[in-house]
Design a protein around this motif. Structure first.
Motif, PDB file in Angstrom:
ATOM      1  N   ILE A 197       0.847  -1.206   0.000  1.00  0.00           N
ATOM      2  CA  ILE A 197       0.000   0.000   0.000  1.00  0.00           C
ATOM      3  C   ILE A 197       0.879   1.251   0.000  1.00  0.00           C
ATOM      4  CG2 ILE A 197      -1.661   1.345   1.365  1.00  0.00           C
ATOM      5  CD1 ILE A 197      -2.766  -1.402   2.339  1.00  0.00           C
ATOM      6  N   LEU A 198       1.931   1.245   0.805  1.00  0.00           N
ATOM      7  CA  LEU A 198       2.867   2.380   0.826  1.00  0.00           C
ATOM      8  C   LEU A 198       3.571   2.528  -0.517  1.00  0.00           C
ATOM      9  CD1 LEU A 198       4.498   2.123   4.381  1.00  0.00           C
ATOM     10  CD2 LEU A 198       2.519   3.457   3.664  1.00  0.00           C
ATOM     11  N   LEU A 199       3.823   1.400  -1.179  1.00  0.00           N
ATOM     12  CA  LEU A 199       4.455   1.439  -2.509  1.00  0.00           C
ATOM     13  C   LEU A 199       3.532   2.131  -3.516  1.00  0.00           C
ATOM     14  CD1 LEU A 199       6.763   0.568  -4.410  1.00  0.00           C
ATOM     15  CD2 LEU A 199       5.591  -1.627  -4.690  1.00  0.00           C
ATOM     16  N   LEU A 200       2.232   1.823  -3.474  1.00  0.00           N
ATOM     17  CA  LEU A 200       1.271   2.462  -4.363  1.00  0.00           C
ATOM     18  C   LEU A 200       1.187   3.968  -4.092  1.00  0.00           C
ATOM     19  CD1 LEU A 200      -1.698  -0.113  -4.399  1.00  0.00           C
ATOM     20  CD2 LEU A 200       0.076   0.224  -6.133  1.00  0.00           C
ATOM     21  N   ILE A 201       1.190   4.334  -2.811  1.00  0.00           N
ATOM     22  CA  ILE A 201       1.187   5.758  -2.454  1.00  0.00           C
ATOM     23  C   ILE A 201       2.441   6.437  -2.994  1.00  0.00           C
ATOM     24  CG2 ILE A 201       1.267   7.396  -0.524  1.00  0.00           C
ATOM     25  CD1 ILE A 201      -0.438   5.396   1.079  1.00  0.00           C
ATOM     26  N   SER A 202       3.570   5.727  -2.933  1.00  0.00           N
ATOM     27  CA  SER A 202       4.830   6.279  -3.462  1.00  0.00           C
ATOM     28  C   SER A 202       4.723   6.569  -4.954  1.00  0.00           C
ATOM     29  CB  SER A 202       5.987   5.305  -3.203  1.00  0.00           C
ATOM     30  OG  SER A 202       6.196   5.110  -1.834  1.00  0.00           O
ATOM     31  N   TYR A 203       4.082   5.653  -5.695  1.00  0.00           N
ATOM     32  CA  TYR A 203       3.908   5.866  -7.133  1.00  0.00           C
ATOM     33  C   TYR A 203       3.069   7.110  -7.396  1.00  0.00           C
ATOM     34  CZ  TYR A 203       6.038   1.697  -9.185  1.00  0.00           C
ATOM     35  OH  TYR A 203       6.941   0.764  -9.638  1.00  0.00           O
ATOM     36  N   LEU A 204       1.954   7.249  -6.692  1.00  0.00           N
ATOM     37  CA  LEU A 204       1.082   8.405  -6.891  1.00  0.00           C
ATOM     38  C   LEU A 204       1.745   9.697  -6.414  1.00  0.00           C
ATOM     39  CD1 LEU A 204      -2.425   6.970  -5.889  1.00  0.00           C
ATOM     40  CD2 LEU A 204      -1.531   7.388  -8.181  1.00  0.00           C
ATOM     41  N   SER A 205       2.625   9.571  -5.433  1.00  0.00           N
ATOM     42  CA  SER A 205       3.312  10.764  -4.912  1.00  0.00           C
ATOM     43  C   SER A 205       4.348  11.303  -5.884  1.00  0.00           C
ATOM     44  CB  SER A 205       3.993  10.434  -3.577  1.00  0.00           C
ATOM     45  OG  SER A 205       3.026  10.083  -2.602  1.00  0.00           O
ATOM     46  N   THR A 206       4.827  10.442  -6.778  1.00  0.00           N
ATOM     47  CA  THR A 206       5.823  10.900  -7.754  1.00  0.00           C
ATOM     48  C   THR A 206       5.187  11.707  -8.885  1.00  0.00           C
ATOM     49  OG1 THR A 206       5.669   8.846  -9.054  1.00  0.00           O
ATOM     50  CG2 THR A 206       7.341   8.930  -7.306  1.00  0.00           C
ATOM     51  N   ILE A 207       3.854  11.633  -9.004  1.00  0.00           N
ATOM     52  CA  ILE A 207       3.176  12.329 -10.111  1.00  0.00           C
ATOM     53  C   ILE A 207       2.933  13.790  -9.724  1.00  0.00           C
ATOM     54  CG2 ILE A 207       1.253  12.219 -11.757  1.00  0.00           C
ATOM     55  CD1 ILE A 207       0.717   9.394 -10.794  1.00  0.00           C
ATOM     56  N   SER A 245      12.464  10.220 -11.817  1.00  0.00           N
ATOM     57  CA  SER A 245      13.329   9.101 -12.228  1.00  0.00           C
ATOM     58  C   SER A 245      14.260   8.698 -11.095  1.00  0.00           C
ATOM     59  CB  SER A 245      14.147   9.489 -13.464  1.00  0.00           C
ATOM     60  OG  SER A 245      13.316   9.759 -14.550  1.00  0.00           O
ATOM     61  N   PHE A 246      14.796   9.705 -10.401  1.00  0.00           N
ATOM     62  CA  PHE A 246      15.677   9.410  -9.275  1.00  0.00           C
ATOM     63  C   PHE A 246      14.911   8.691  -8.171  1.00  0.00           C
ATOM     64  CE2 PHE A 246      18.156  10.480  -5.449  1.00  0.00           C
ATOM     65  CZ  PHE A 246      19.422  10.108  -5.873  1.00  0.00           C
ATOM     66  N   GLY A 247      13.702   9.177  -7.861  1.00  0.00           N
ATOM     67  CA  GLY A 247      12.884   8.526  -6.837  1.00  0.00           C
ATOM     68  C   GLY A 247      12.439   7.134  -7.255  1.00  0.00           C
ATOM     69  N   MET A 248      12.216   6.953  -8.554  1.00  0.00           N
ATOM     70  CA  MET A 248      11.748   5.662  -9.058  1.00  0.00           C
ATOM     71  C   MET A 248      12.822   4.582  -9.000  1.00  0.00           C
ATOM     72  SD  MET A 248       8.541   5.667  -9.960  1.00  0.00           S
ATOM     73  CE  MET A 248       8.374   4.373 -11.164  1.00  0.00           C
ATOM     74  N   ILE A 249      14.068   4.959  -8.839  1.00  0.00           N
ATOM     75  CA  ILE A 249      15.132   3.958  -8.712  1.00  0.00           C
ATOM     76  C   ILE A 249      14.827   3.027  -7.549  1.00  0.00           C
ATOM     77  CG2 ILE A 249      17.570   3.618  -8.111  1.00  0.00           C
ATOM     78  CD1 ILE A 249      18.187   6.182  -9.698  1.00  0.00           C
ATOM     79  N   LEU A 250      14.539   3.600  -6.396  1.00  0.00           N
ATOM     80  CA  LEU A 250      14.230   2.796  -5.214  1.00  0.00           C
ATOM     81  C   LEU A 250      12.851   2.154  -5.322  1.00  0.00           C
ATOM     82  CD1 LEU A 250      15.401   1.856  -2.576  1.00  0.00           C
ATOM     83  CD2 LEU A 250      14.609   3.970  -1.500  1.00  0.00           C
ATOM     84  N   ILE A 251      11.889   2.892  -5.891  1.00  0.00           N
ATOM     85  CA  ILE A 251      10.529   2.368  -6.015  1.00  0.00           C
ATOM     86  C   ILE A 251      10.485   1.163  -6.951  1.00  0.00           C
ATOM     87  CG2 ILE A 251       8.202   2.905  -6.868  1.00  0.00           C
ATOM     88  CD1 ILE A 251       8.632   5.770  -5.866  1.00  0.00           C
ATOM     89  N   THR A 252      11.215   1.207  -8.067  1.00  0.00           N
ATOM     90  CA  THR A 252      11.205   0.073  -8.993  1.00  0.00           C
ATOM     91  C   THR A 252      11.876  -1.151  -8.382  1.00  0.00           C
ATOM     92  OG1 THR A 252      13.188   1.011 -10.047  1.00  0.00           O
ATOM     93  CG2 THR A 252      11.079   1.388 -11.137  1.00  0.00           C
ATOM     94  N   THR A 253      12.898  -0.933  -7.566  1.00  0.00           N
ATOM     95  CA  THR A 253      13.520  -2.069  -6.869  1.00  0.00           C
ATOM     96  C   THR A 253      12.511  -2.730  -5.943  1.00  0.00           C
ATOM     97  OG1 THR A 253      15.667  -0.951  -6.922  1.00  0.00           O
ATOM     98  CG2 THR A 253      15.437  -2.787  -5.396  1.00  0.00           C
ATOM     99  N   ARG A 254      11.772  -1.915  -5.193  1.00  0.00           N
ATOM    100  CA  ARG A 254      10.726  -2.453  -4.316  1.00  0.00           C
ATOM    101  C   ARG A 254       9.658  -3.170  -5.128  1.00  0.00           C
ATOM    102  NH1 ARG A 254       8.901   2.802  -1.295  1.00  0.00           N
ATOM    103  NH2 ARG A 254       7.376   1.401  -0.326  1.00  0.00           N
ATOM    104  N   LEU A 283      21.226  -4.229  -4.320  1.00  0.00           N
ATOM    105  CA  LEU A 283      22.519  -3.763  -4.833  1.00  0.00           C
ATOM    106  C   LEU A 283      22.369  -3.053  -6.179  1.00  0.00           C
ATOM    107  CD1 LEU A 283      24.886  -6.761  -3.928  1.00  0.00           C
ATOM    108  CD2 LEU A 283      24.710  -4.536  -2.798  1.00  0.00           C
ATOM    109  N   SER A 284      21.306  -3.365  -6.907  1.00  0.00           N
ATOM    110  CA  SER A 284      21.042  -2.654  -8.167  1.00  0.00           C
ATOM    111  C   SER A 284      20.834  -1.170  -7.900  1.00  0.00           C
ATOM    112  CB  SER A 284      19.808  -3.240  -8.858  1.00  0.00           C
ATOM    113  OG  SER A 284      18.649  -3.073  -8.052  1.00  0.00           O
ATOM    114  N   THR A 285      20.211  -0.868  -6.769  1.00  0.00           N
ATOM    115  CA  THR A 285      19.979   0.527  -6.379  1.00  0.00           C
ATOM    116  C   THR A 285      21.296   1.222  -6.063  1.00  0.00           C
ATOM    117  OG1 THR A 285      17.809  -0.065  -5.488  1.00  0.00           O
ATOM    118  CG2 THR A 285      18.755   2.016  -4.733  1.00  0.00           C
ATOM    119  N   MET A 286      22.181   0.530  -5.360  1.00  0.00           N
ATOM    120  CA  MET A 286      23.486   1.105  -5.038  1.00  0.00           C
ATOM    121  C   MET A 286      24.268   1.418  -6.311  1.00  0.00           C
ATOM    122  SD  MET A 286      26.641  -0.489  -2.798  1.00  0.00           S
ATOM    123  CE  MET A 286      27.069  -1.672  -4.070  1.00  0.00           C
TER     124      MET A 286
END
Length: 481
Positions: A48-58, A226-235, A390-393
């Motif tokens: 649920i927090l992940l979905l909120i993160s996606y909407l927060s990036t818009i 895009s920078f924020g999505m790095i961590l979000i896409t890993t999750r 580690l992909s995020t790092m």
């Protein structure tokens, strides 16, 4: 007594103290929630927090564009009013988009969503995201006006409310109560922002002002999102390819590691307008010295928190045997997330110099690399969950190194050694790699060894940090524009 009173009346001290207390409460709340929800439902909570993160990036970069434009127009009250008014209007349009996207959930049947069974909680997601968009914009404006009480209240109220609610809520309704608390905890500060009437705005639409905000915002949006999505896409990869319980373990690790990141973001939020103002100079020699000074304080302090956290977390998990298996993931999350701090000053310089297009290209490339490496780690190499991060790092490393390259290209003669040492000095590189190597091979007392090496190699910088903290306590105007 006068010195003590002076310290407690210092707005920087009060703000940072409130953040310390808030993150401590968040830390305790996260552990309590994890223990009582268990891995499966904590995985649902994390989704649920992940979905909120996606909407927060818009947000299309509106808040970040507003920050830069306000700093650049700091002496023009009429222009400030115009920027604020039209930024609020643009956030209204973004909120409508969030509502439309949320309605699609009810018409599109997605097996990925079924896996987490979130139908009972889905209405919380868009409402929390919309209020969050407005709060972030108002935070930007109030920070520009140096109104730190309202800023601290918004950032602390929800965590405090969650902390109280989790201990009085019945366990069978805990997840619902947490989300309801999120909603109330964001809405009350929004009312405070509105009724305090510290916002210099008039509800007058200006096509030119909107265009000015959007033009700068679009590249900033591509950069920030895009920078924020790095961590979000890993999750997202972990949530899709691993079980709900595994994602619960990852969400628990991420929530603890993120407590350190949030503390650093509090510092960057406090100092970013001042730093942007300082870096907006035509004197390259002076700018380079400013960058080096900020890095010696900020990055060193960030890594100090990293090494302390790695030492502290095993003791914390001893009290929660069910979650002890999350320690490797927790360690890797902290190591990966901390790479963000290396690029802070360099990306701030490029932003101050209106290089949003360049930043956006670098961040999009870094995001693509993160998606590719995450996919390869999971689908080709079948790594354990803790190594996916580690992909995020790697992505943060590439983003930071490229940002550093372009900064040195603009303001200084450079070679690769000078460039790399500016991005990741040897005094940080050695203990960082010792830590990664030791943890990867389960070397005993790895965290203590790396912490000791770090202190020895960075003793002078740590003393400088203490001096700067004293200076900030004695002079709160350091952050004022």
């Amino acid at each position: 007594m006068k010195k003590i009173l002076k310290i407690f009346s210092n707005k920087i001290f009060l703000y940072i103290s409130s953040r310390y207390l808030t993150y401590f409460l968040q830390f305790i709340s996260s552990i309590y929630i994890a223990v009582n929800l268990g891995p499966y439902y904590f995985g649902v909570y994390g989704f649920i927090l992940l979905l909120i993160s996606y909407l927060s990036t818009i947000n299309f970069g509106i808040t970040h564009s507003t920050t830069v434009l306000l700093v650049q127009s700091k002496t023009n009250e009429k222009e400030i009013s115009k920027i604020v008014s039209n930024s609020i209007l643009l956030i209204f349009f973004i909120s409508l988009l969030v509502i439309i996207l949320s309605f699609l959930f009810f018409f599109i049947d997605i097996d990925y969503f079924k896996k987490y069974n979130i139908n009972s909680y889905i209405l919380f997601v868009p409402i929390i995201a919309i209020i969050g968009h407005f709060n972030i914009l108002f935070l930007t404006i109030y920070r520009f006006k140096n109104k730190l009480f309202e800023v601290a209240f918004q950032q602390s109220f929800r965590p405090f409310l969650v902390f109280i609610s989790v201990f009085i809520a019945p366990k069978e309704n805990l997840l619902y109560i947490i989300l309801l608390t999120y909603l109330i905890g964001d809405f009350i500060p929004l009312l405070l922002f509105i009724f305090k009437r510290q916002l210099p705005f008039e509800f007058k639409f200006s096509l030119n002002a909107c265009k000015k905000i959007i033009v700068k915002a679009l590249y900033l949006f591509m950069y920030i999102s895009s920078f924020g999505m790095i961590l979000i896409t890993t999750r997202t990869f972990i949530s899709y390819y691993y079980s709900v319980a595994d994602f619960g373990f990852f969400s628990f690790s991420f929530s603890l590691a993120n407590a350190i990141l949030l503390f650093l973001q509090a510092l960057t939020f406090l100092f970013t307008p001042k730093i942007l103002d300082k870096l907006n100079s035509n004197n390259n020699t002076e700018t380079l010295l400013t960058i080096e000074k900020i890095n010696s304080i900020y990055i060193t302090f960030s890594y100090f928190l990293l090494f302390l956290a790695i030492v502290f977390f095993p003791f914390c998990l001893d009290f929660f045997p069910k979650w002890k298996a999350s320690l490797p993931t927790l360690n890797m999350s902290v190591i990966s997330i901390m790479m963000i701090s290396n690029s802070f000053t360099f990306s701030s310089f490029l932003m101050a110099k209106n290089k949003e297009k360049l930043l956006s290209l670098i961040s999009i490339l870094s995001l693509f690399i993160n998606i590719l490496v995450s996919f390869l780690l999971i689908r080709v190499f079948n790594v354990k969950m803790e190594y996916v991060i580690l992909s995020t790092m790697i992505s943060y490393f590439i983003f930071g190194l490229l940002s550093t390259y372009y900064v040195y290209k603009i303001i200084s003669n450079y070679n690769f050694i000078k460039l790399f040492n500016g991005f990741l000095p040897v005094r940080l590189l050695i203990p960082y790699f010792v830590l990664i190597f030791s943890l990867s091979f389960n070397v005993s007392y790895a965290s203590y060894i790396s912490l000791l090496i770090f202190i020895i190699l960075n003793f002078k910088e740590l003393l400088s940090i203490i001096i700067y903290i004293k200076k900030a306590i004695n002079n709160s105007s350091l952050i004022d524009l």
